[in-house]
Design an enzyme around this catalytic site. Sequence first.
Site, PDB file in Angstrom:
ATOM      1  N   CYS A 116       0.815  -1.221   0.000  1.00 13.80           N
ATOM      2  CA  CYS A 116       0.000   0.000   0.000  1.00 13.80           C
ATOM      3  C   CYS A 116       0.847   1.268   0.000  1.00 13.80           C
ATOM      4  O   CYS A 116       0.341   2.354  -0.284  1.00 13.80           O
ATOM      5  CB  CYS A 116      -0.946  -0.002   1.190  1.00 13.80           C
ATOM      6  SG  CYS A 116      -1.964  -1.471   1.230  1.00 13.80           S
ATOM      7  N   HIS A 255      -3.393   6.890   2.865  1.00 12.18           N
ATOM      8  CA  HIS A 255      -3.816   5.594   2.319  1.00 12.18           C
ATOM      9  C   HIS A 255      -5.191   5.270   2.888  1.00 12.18           C
ATOM     10  O   HIS A 255      -5.455   5.483   4.065  1.00 12.18           O
ATOM     11  CB  HIS A 255      -2.801   4.509   2.709  1.00 12.18           C
ATOM     12  CG  HIS A 255      -3.267   3.134   2.381  1.00 12.18           C
ATOM     13  ND1 HIS A 255      -3.775   2.802   1.142  1.00 12.18           N
ATOM     14  CD2 HIS A 255      -3.325   1.992   3.127  1.00 12.18           C
ATOM     15  CE1 HIS A 255      -4.116   1.525   1.147  1.00 12.18           C
ATOM     16  NE2 HIS A 255      -3.857   1.012   2.331  1.00 12.18           N
ATOM     17  N   ASN A 285     -10.175  -0.596  -0.066  1.00  6.07           N
ATOM     18  CA  ASN A 285      -8.705  -0.588  -0.061  1.00  6.07           C
ATOM     19  C   ASN A 285      -8.171  -1.222  -1.348  1.00  6.07           C
ATOM     20  O   ASN A 285      -8.313  -2.424  -1.558  1.00  6.07           O
ATOM     21  CB  ASN A 285      -8.206  -1.360   1.177  1.00  6.07           C
ATOM     22  CG  ASN A 285      -6.690  -1.332   1.297  1.00  6.07           C
ATOM     23  OD1 ASN A 285      -5.972  -0.891   0.401  1.00  6.07           O
ATOM     24  ND2 ASN A 285      -6.185  -1.822   2.413  1.00  6.07           N
TER      25      ASN A 285
HETATM   26  N1  COA Z   1     -18.928  -8.712   9.081  1.00  5.31           N
HETATM   27  C1  COA Z   1     -19.418  -8.951  10.313  1.00  5.31           C
HETATM   28  N2  COA Z   1     -18.666  -9.289  11.367  1.00  5.31           N
HETATM   29  C2  COA Z   1     -17.333  -9.385  11.153  1.00  5.31           C
HETATM   30  C3  COA Z   1     -16.756  -9.134   9.905  1.00  5.31           C
HETATM   31  C4  COA Z   1     -17.609  -8.796   8.842  1.00  5.31           C
HETATM   32  N3  COA Z   1     -17.148  -8.545   7.601  1.00  5.31           N
HETATM   33  N4  COA Z   1     -15.411  -9.295  10.008  1.00  5.31           N
HETATM   34  C5  COA Z   1     -15.160  -9.617  11.287  1.00  5.31           C
HETATM   35  N5  COA Z   1     -16.329  -9.677  11.980  1.00  5.31           N
HETATM   36  C6  COA Z   1     -16.545  -9.983  13.382  1.00  5.31           C
HETATM   37  C7  COA Z   1     -15.403 -10.759  13.998  1.00  5.31           C
HETATM   38  O1  COA Z   1     -15.531 -12.130  13.738  1.00  5.31           O
HETATM   39  C8  COA Z   1     -15.565 -10.418  15.461  1.00  5.31           C
HETATM   40  O2  COA Z   1     -16.592 -11.228  15.983  1.00  5.31           O
HETATM   41  P1  COA Z   1     -16.463 -11.827  17.474  1.00  5.31           P
HETATM   42  O3  COA Z   1     -16.389 -10.611  18.356  1.00  5.31           O
HETATM   43  O4  COA Z   1     -17.703 -12.605  17.597  1.00  5.31           O
HETATM   44  O5  COA Z   1     -15.215 -12.634  17.465  1.00  5.31           O
HETATM   45  C9  COA Z   1     -16.093  -8.981  15.444  1.00  5.31           C
HETATM   46  O6  COA Z   1     -16.591  -8.762  14.120  1.00  5.31           O
HETATM   47  C10 COA Z   1     -15.040  -7.954  15.749  1.00  5.31           C
HETATM   48  O7  COA Z   1     -13.894  -8.268  14.989  1.00  5.31           O
HETATM   49  P2  COA Z   1     -12.613  -7.394  15.031  1.00  5.31           P
HETATM   50  O8  COA Z   1     -11.585  -8.017  14.159  1.00  5.31           O
HETATM   51  O9  COA Z   1     -12.251  -7.105  16.469  1.00  5.31           O
HETATM   52  O10 COA Z   1     -13.153  -6.051  14.374  1.00  5.31           O
HETATM   53  P3  COA Z   1     -12.409  -4.703  14.179  1.00  5.31           P
HETATM   54  O11 COA Z   1     -13.207  -3.612  14.765  1.00  5.31           O
HETATM   55  O12 COA Z   1     -10.947  -4.785  14.560  1.00  5.31           O
HETATM   56  O13 COA Z   1     -12.457  -4.525  12.593  1.00  5.31           O
HETATM   57  C11 COA Z   1     -11.047  -4.790  10.683  1.00  5.31           C
HETATM   58  C12 COA Z   1     -11.824  -5.495  11.774  1.00  5.31           C
HETATM   59  C13 COA Z   1     -10.383  -5.834   9.803  1.00  5.31           C
HETATM   60  C14 COA Z   1     -12.032  -3.958   9.861  1.00  5.31           C
HETATM   61  C15 COA Z   1      -9.986  -3.842  11.337  1.00  5.31           C
HETATM   62  O14 COA Z   1      -9.247  -4.565  12.293  1.00  5.31           O
HETATM   63  C16 COA Z   1      -9.040  -3.284  10.334  1.00  5.31           C
HETATM   64  O15 COA Z   1      -9.413  -2.488   9.480  1.00  5.31           O
HETATM   65  N6  COA Z   1      -7.741  -3.638  10.407  1.00  5.31           N
HETATM   66  C17 COA Z   1      -6.755  -3.163   9.510  1.00  5.31           C
HETATM   67  C18 COA Z   1      -6.772  -3.985   8.246  1.00  5.31           C
HETATM   68  C19 COA Z   1      -6.037  -3.285   7.130  1.00  5.31           C
HETATM   69  O16 COA Z   1      -6.108  -2.097   6.998  1.00  5.31           O
HETATM   70  N7  COA Z   1      -5.351  -4.054   6.316  1.00  5.31           N
HETATM   71  C20 COA Z   1      -4.704  -3.545   5.165  1.00  5.31           C
HETATM   72  C21 COA Z   1      -3.469  -2.831   5.515  1.00  5.31           C
HETATM   73  S1  COA Z   1      -2.881  -1.901   4.149  1.00  5.31           S
END
Ligand code: COA
Length: 328
Positions: A116, A255, A285
């Site tokens: 990215c 980004h 993204n």
């Molecule tokens: N829809 C519904 N629920 C979802 C889901 C989706 N698409 N994806 C995950 N969940 C659930 C999880 O299973 C979890 O459930 P649980 O509490 O029963 O275990 C709950 O939502 C919370 O998950 P969590 O991972 O803690 O959510 P979050 O608030 O951290 O958001 C991301 C997840 C991936 C959106 C966030 O962590 C993120 O954006 N991370 C950075 C990723 C990124 O930018 N990557 C590229 C880098 S360039």
Amino acid sequence: MKFFRRFKILGTGAYLPEKVLTNADLEKIVDTSDEWIKTRTGIEKRHIAREDEATSDLIIEAAKEALRNAGLAASALGAIIIGTISPDTFFPSTGCWVQKGLDVPGIPAFDVSAACSGFLYGLEVGSLMLSSIAKPILVAGADILSKITNWEDRGTCVLLGDGAGAVIIAPTDEDRGFLSSILGADGSLGELLIQPAGGSRMPASHETVDKKLHLLYMKGNEIFKYAVRTMGDAAIQAIKLAGVDPDNISLFIPHQANTRIIEATCRRAKVPLDKTHITISWHGNMSAGTIPIAFHDAISKGLIKRDDLVLFAAFGAGFTWGASVLRF
Ligand code: COA
């Protein structure tokens, strides 16, 4: 002033594939909801490339628009630099396919692999090459992540999309260009965001394909905190090196991985959110594609004027990061 690398932006362009996948469409593919995706990421839809569309196809469209806006023919270009992690082929490089598509044989063309942060890495390399090439350079950032997405993993598939952005940079004697540019990497965090198979570490085999190891894997939660820290700190360093104050920044183009990451980065770097260009809702993204597409969008909407200070910041797999302050 400690640092000044002069160049000017002659034109920008962007291209998103025609097909749109909304959050409602995703509700039919994995156990998710429009509400969850919007509140946790800010994404409402993303564009998905056709089966027969490769990354260079998107870049060629973006590059043609950038050339039109610059009032240049492709033959004026002196080099082609592409930030991507989803090349058409491992070799030849996507840069070479773009060169073929633009029909400009002979000039150097290559890829920069920094995920990215790929566009900012490419812009740094391009701005350094201008002094020896002395001709306009095409720098593009583009990815087709949909083709390496695990469509059964709701934690990643809702985040990703496809698209390309391009800029044409050129030498200038005017006081514009980079007031600062910071790049960094920490390879010890490589496992957090990775395409495990298909390279020399784990060559393609029936087993790697069966286990879907050619797809993108990420530990979203862990990435989140590193993202805020690295992008925020890089932005702080870039502002300091430029010798300006966060208030002097006209527009921040980060980004676009998650609106919450952008908001937390703004708080860390003390850059006002209302001076931050957030475009993630309509494209998700697209890795190296997000910054040049958001930059093109801001210019097209008249949000960036001559002499404005634009702050860029990115983080990505590697980990890699980068930030720069550009006088437009
Ligand atoms: N829809 C519904 N629920 C979802 C889901 C989706 N698409 N994806 C995950 N969940 C659930 C999880 O299973 C979890 O459930 P649980 O509490 O029963 O275990 C709950 O939502 C919370 O998950 P969590 O991972 O803690 O959510 P979050 O608030 O951290 O958001 C991301 C997840 C991936 C959106 C966030 O962590 C993120 O954006 N991370 C950075 C990723 C990124 O930018 N990557 C590229 C880098 S360039």
